[in-house]
Design an enzyme around this catalytic site. Structure first.
Site, PDB file in Angstrom:
ATOM      1  N   HIS A 124      27.352   2.876  -9.664  1.00 51.05           N
ATOM      2  CA  HIS A 124      28.789   2.699  -9.476  1.00 51.05           C
ATOM      3  C   HIS A 124      28.972   1.212  -9.191  1.00 51.05           C
ATOM      4  CE1 HIS A 124      29.037   7.047  -9.208  1.00 51.05           C
ATOM      5  NE2 HIS A 124      28.017   6.965  -8.376  1.00 51.05           N
ATOM      6  N   SER A 156      15.251  14.461 -12.559  1.00 52.94           N
ATOM      7  CA  SER A 156      16.453  14.428 -11.731  1.00 52.94           C
ATOM      8  C   SER A 156      17.492  13.477 -12.304  1.00 52.94           C
ATOM      9  CB  SER A 156      16.181  14.161 -10.259  1.00 52.94           C
ATOM     10  OG  SER A 156      17.316  14.562  -9.519  1.00 52.94           O
ATOM     11  N   CYS A 172      11.303  13.341  -9.391  1.00 54.17           N
ATOM     12  CA  CYS A 172      10.177  14.145  -8.945  1.00 54.17           C
ATOM     13  C   CYS A 172       9.099  14.088 -10.016  1.00 54.17           C
ATOM     14  CB  CYS A 172      10.622  15.585  -8.664  1.00 54.17           C
ATOM     15  SG  CYS A 172      11.274  16.439 -10.113  1.00 54.17           S
TER      16      CYS A 172
END
Length: 123
Positions: free
Chosen positions: A74, A69, A89
């Site tokens: 930020h 994934s 995952c």
């Protein structure tokens, strides 16, 4: 290389990290290395990454795409704040990645949420 199938089951960690020295949140190259290293520490396979600095003294946004994934960050150096998102995952261990990020950024505070991701009826 043989592809390992990844079921759509995983853990999504969302962290609000604060009290971070602003210089740790401005260095685009260092943040890219940090997130890629965190992914490897978690046992994830890095596919690609893209990071962007908003200019001298400003924050950074970046994402590391994983076979399992992603990890994103930020930063707002003017607020000593970073938002980190880790979803993995398969056999990858997202908490290990989060531990690497937290240790490197030396955040004074961490608000962490953990969400189990799965299709209906699976766990």
């Amino acid at each position: 290389m043989t592809a390992t199938p990844h079921l759509p089951l995983g853990t999504h960690l969302l962290a609000d990290l604060s009290g971070i020295a602003p210089e740790r949140l401005r260095d685009c190259a260092a943040l890219k290395r940090l997130l890629r290293d965190a992914a490897v520490a978690a046992g994830a396979q890095v596919l690609h990454s893209h990071f962007h600095s908003f200019g001298t003294g400003q924050g950074v946004t970046g994402v590391v795409l994983l076979a399992e994934s992603h990890i994103s960050i930020h930063t707002w150096p003017e607020c000593s704040f970073a938002a980190v998102d880790i979803f993995m995952c398969g056999a990858a261990r997202p908490q290990l990645a989060m531990d690497v990020v937290r240790e490197a950024l030396q955040a004074a505070h961490c608000q962490l949420q953990s969400v189990r991701r799965a299709p209906p009826g699976q766990s």
